[in-house]
Design a protein around this motif. Structure first.
Motif, PDB file in Angstrom:
ATOM      1  N   MET A   7       0.728  -1.010   0.249  1.00 57.03           N
ATOM      2  CA  MET A   7       0.076  -0.417  -0.091  1.00 57.03           C
ATOM      3  C   MET A   7       1.455   0.956   0.407  1.00 57.03           C
ATOM      4  O   MET A   7       2.448   0.890   0.749  1.00 57.03           O
ATOM      5  N   PRO A   8       0.243   2.487  -0.311  1.00 52.90           N
ATOM      6  CA  PRO A   8       0.851   3.486  -0.472  1.00 52.90           C
ATOM      7  C   PRO A   8       1.020   4.336   0.529  1.00 52.90           C
ATOM      8  O   PRO A   8       0.175   4.095   1.551  1.00 52.90           O
ATOM      9  N   TYR A   9       1.959   5.298   1.180  1.00 50.86           N
ATOM     10  CA  TYR A   9       1.976   5.685   2.330  1.00 50.86           C
ATOM     11  C   TYR A   9       1.277   7.199   1.967  1.00 50.86           C
ATOM     12  O   TYR A   9       2.198   7.576   0.636  1.00 50.86           O
ATOM     13  N   TYR A  10       1.298   7.845   2.937  1.00 52.86           N
ATOM     14  CA  TYR A  10       1.041   9.640   2.249  1.00 52.86           C
ATOM     15  C   TYR A  10       1.266  10.092   3.958  1.00 52.86           C
ATOM     16  O   TYR A  10       1.475   9.456   5.268  1.00 52.86           O
ATOM     17  N   GLU A  11       1.321  11.393   3.840  1.00 53.98           N
ATOM     18  CA  GLU A  11       1.208  12.248   5.459  1.00 53.98           C
ATOM     19  C   GLU A  11       0.607  13.310   4.849  1.00 53.98           C
ATOM     20  O   GLU A  11      -0.023  13.472   3.905  1.00 53.98           O
ATOM     21  N   SER A  12      -0.602  12.894   5.877  1.00 52.60           N
ATOM     22  CA  SER A  12      -1.268  14.546   6.579  1.00 52.60           C
ATOM     23  C   SER A  12      -1.921  15.042   7.229  1.00 52.60           C
ATOM     24  O   SER A  12      -2.013  14.648   8.294  1.00 52.60           O
ATOM     25  N   VAL A  13      -1.989  16.800   7.058  1.00 50.67           N
ATOM     26  CA  VAL A  13      -2.344  17.946   7.546  1.00 50.67           C
ATOM     27  C   VAL A  13      -3.610  18.370   7.774  1.00 50.67           C
ATOM     28  O   VAL A  13      -3.289  18.390   6.563  1.00 50.67           O
ATOM     29  N   PHE A  14      -3.770  18.703   9.116  1.00 54.56           N
ATOM     30  CA  PHE A  14      -5.216  19.260   8.799  1.00 54.56           C
ATOM     31  C   PHE A  14      -5.151  20.276  10.054  1.00 54.56           C
ATOM     32  O   PHE A  14      -4.310  20.568  10.739  1.00 54.56           O
ATOM     33  N   ILE A  15      -5.704  21.242   9.366  1.00 57.24           N
ATOM     34  CA  ILE A  15      -5.526  22.818  10.406  1.00 57.24           C
ATOM     35  C   ILE A  15      -7.577  22.460  10.762  1.00 57.24           C
ATOM     36  O   ILE A  15      -8.007  23.120  10.203  1.00 57.24           O
ATOM     37  N   ALA A  16      -7.954  22.904  12.183  1.00 58.18           N
ATOM     38  CA  ALA A  16      -8.811  23.169  12.368  1.00 58.18           C
ATOM     39  C   ALA A  16      -9.319  24.170  13.792  1.00 58.18           C
ATOM     40  O   ALA A  16      -8.469  25.098  13.720  1.00 58.18           O
ATOM     41  N   ARG A  17     -10.367  24.703  13.276  1.00 57.06           N
ATOM     42  CA  ARG A  17     -10.697  25.766  13.677  1.00 57.06           C
ATOM     43  C   ARG A  17      -9.638  26.881  15.634  1.00 57.06           C
ATOM     44  O   ARG A  17      -9.970  25.921  15.461  1.00 57.06           O
ATOM     45  N   GLN A  18      -9.476  27.588  15.176  1.00 57.87           N
ATOM     46  CA  GLN A  18      -9.338  28.142  16.725  1.00 57.87           C
ATOM     47  C   GLN A  18     -10.122  27.760  18.249  1.00 57.87           C
ATOM     48  O   GLN A  18     -10.173  27.899  19.294  1.00 57.87           O
ATOM     49  N   ASP A  19     -11.424  27.857  17.484  1.00 58.70           N
ATOM     50  CA  ASP A  19     -12.401  27.945  18.838  1.00 58.70           C
ATOM     51  C   ASP A  19     -13.144  27.030  19.249  1.00 58.70           C
ATOM     52  O   ASP A  19     -13.789  25.992  19.911  1.00 58.70           O
ATOM     53  N   VAL A  20     -12.180  25.496  18.446  1.00 69.62           N
ATOM     54  CA  VAL A  20     -12.374  24.420  18.650  1.00 69.62           C
ATOM     55  C   VAL A  20     -11.536  24.327  20.338  1.00 69.62           C
ATOM     56  O   VAL A  20     -10.331  24.208  19.695  1.00 69.62           O
ATOM     57  N   SER A  21     -12.335  23.504  21.150  1.00 68.25           N
ATOM     58  CA  SER A  21     -10.992  22.674  21.834  1.00 68.25           C
ATOM     59  C   SER A  21     -10.692  21.783  21.974  1.00 68.25           C
ATOM     60  O   SER A  21     -10.418  21.227  20.622  1.00 68.25           O
ATOM     61  N   SER A  22      -8.749  21.482  22.252  1.00 64.14           N
ATOM     62  CA  SER A  22      -7.866  20.342  22.024  1.00 64.14           C
ATOM     63  C   SER A  22      -9.081  19.108  22.842  1.00 64.14           C
ATOM     64  O   SER A  22      -8.604  17.761  21.464  1.00 64.14           O
ATOM     65  N   SER A  23      -9.799  18.707  22.828  1.00 65.68           N
ATOM     66  CA  SER A  23     -10.046  17.675  23.535  1.00 65.68           C
ATOM     67  C   SER A  23     -11.658  17.308  21.584  1.00 65.68           C
ATOM     68  O   SER A  23     -11.220  15.983  21.909  1.00 65.68           O
ATOM     69  N   ASN A  24     -12.019  17.848  21.553  1.00 68.00           N
ATOM     70  CA  ASN A  24     -13.015  18.063  20.511  1.00 68.00           C
ATOM     71  C   ASN A  24     -12.135  17.552  18.874  1.00 68.00           C
ATOM     72  O   ASN A  24     -12.173  17.281  17.837  1.00 68.00           O
ATOM     73  N   VAL A  25     -10.263  18.090  19.484  1.00 68.64           N
ATOM     74  CA  VAL A  25      -9.693  18.194  17.655  1.00 68.64           C
ATOM     75  C   VAL A  25      -9.029  16.728  17.976  1.00 68.64           C
ATOM     76  O   VAL A  25      -9.112  16.134  17.529  1.00 68.64           O
ATOM     77  N   GLU A  26      -9.225  16.125  19.329  1.00 76.49           N
ATOM     78  CA  GLU A  26      -8.520  14.978  19.460  1.00 76.49           C
ATOM     79  C   GLU A  26      -9.786  13.741  18.963  1.00 76.49           C
ATOM     80  O   GLU A  26      -9.423  12.716  18.168  1.00 76.49           O
ATOM     81  N   GLU A  27     -10.704  14.611  19.199  1.00 71.85           N
ATOM     82  CA  GLU A  27     -11.918  13.266  18.738  1.00 71.85           C
ATOM     83  C   GLU A  27     -12.214  13.268  17.536  1.00 71.85           C
ATOM     84  O   GLU A  27     -12.700  12.274  16.824  1.00 71.85           O
ATOM     85  N   LEU A  28     -12.194  14.258  16.866  1.00 69.74           N
ATOM     86  CA  LEU A  28     -11.814  14.660  14.663  1.00 69.74           C
ATOM     87  C   LEU A  28     -10.204  13.928  14.852  1.00 69.74           C
ATOM     88  O   LEU A  28     -11.070  13.303  13.801  1.00 69.74           O
ATOM     89  N   ALA A  29      -9.745  13.942  14.929  1.00 70.02           N
ATOM     90  CA  ALA A  29      -8.643  12.921  14.992  1.00 70.02           C
ATOM     91  C   ALA A  29      -8.930  11.692  14.642  1.00 70.02           C
ATOM     92  O   ALA A  29      -8.445  10.692  14.082  1.00 70.02           O
ATOM     93  N   GLY A  30      -9.649  11.475  16.530  1.00 70.43           N
ATOM     94  CA  GLY A  30      -9.575   9.522  16.124  1.00 70.43           C
ATOM     95  C   GLY A  30     -11.135   9.541  15.397  1.00 70.43           C
ATOM     96  O   GLY A  30     -11.147   8.104  14.828  1.00 70.43           O
ATOM     97  N   GLN A  31     -12.182  10.239  14.631  1.00 68.25           N
ATOM     98  CA  GLN A  31     -12.695   9.687  13.559  1.00 68.25           C
ATOM     99  C   GLN A  31     -11.840   9.512  12.113  1.00 68.25           C
ATOM    100  O   GLN A  31     -12.327   8.843  11.640  1.00 68.25           O
ATOM    101  N   PHE A  32     -11.706  10.896  11.794  1.00 65.23           N
ATOM    102  CA  PHE A  32     -10.433  10.158  11.154  1.00 65.23           C
ATOM    103  C   PHE A  32      -9.730   9.123  11.303  1.00 65.23           C
ATOM    104  O   PHE A  32      -9.575   7.907   9.701  1.00 65.23           O
TER     105      PHE A  32
END
Length: 125
Positions: A1-26
């Motif tokens: 399988m191929p390899y990838y690097e992916s970076v995303f930027i979440a809004r500043q008003d989203v809490s750090s815990s919500n960002v971790e939840e987003l990362a878990g969903q992805f």
């Protein structure tokens, strides 16, 4: 399988815990398509170079992915429709690096020592 690097930027008003939840969903999306996330780095809340959708800062997260292209397409589709994500970028790479990224090394170096970048005192000339 191929390899990838992916970076995303979440809004500043989203809490750090919500960002971790987003990362878990992805991560779940990638795993549903038979891939795996080999490394996840949370770079934290950082200043943007310019305003994006009225945001001056954003939460940065990077993934190292070992997955089929279909997983990347689905991941990007979900990022595109998520209103908390203001930017994302996915690149194909030849190998995956297990070492910390440059951004994490900078953060560790910054946390480890204080003071100016060039060291020492200034000489009067």
């Amino acid at each position: 399988m191929p390899y990838y690097e992916s970076v995303f930027i979440a809004r500043q008003d989203v809490s750090s815990s919500n960002v971790e939840e987003l990362a878990g969903q992805f991560q779940q999306i990638v795993e549903e398509y038979g891939g795996r996330v080999t490394k996840t780095e949370h770079w934290g809340l950082r200043n943007l170079a310019y305003r994006i959708k009225k945001n001056r800062k954003g939460h940065y997260v990077m993934f190292n992915l070992d997955c089929p292209p279909e997983a990347v397409h689905e991941l990007e589709r979900n990022m595109r429709f998520n209103e908390d994500i203001i930017r994302y970028l996915t690149l194909r790479t030849e190998t995956l690096d297990d070492n910390p990224s440059v951004m994490m090394e900078r953060k560790e170096r910054k946390d480890g020592r204080r003071g100016g970048g060039r060291g020492g005192r200034r000489r009067n000339e």
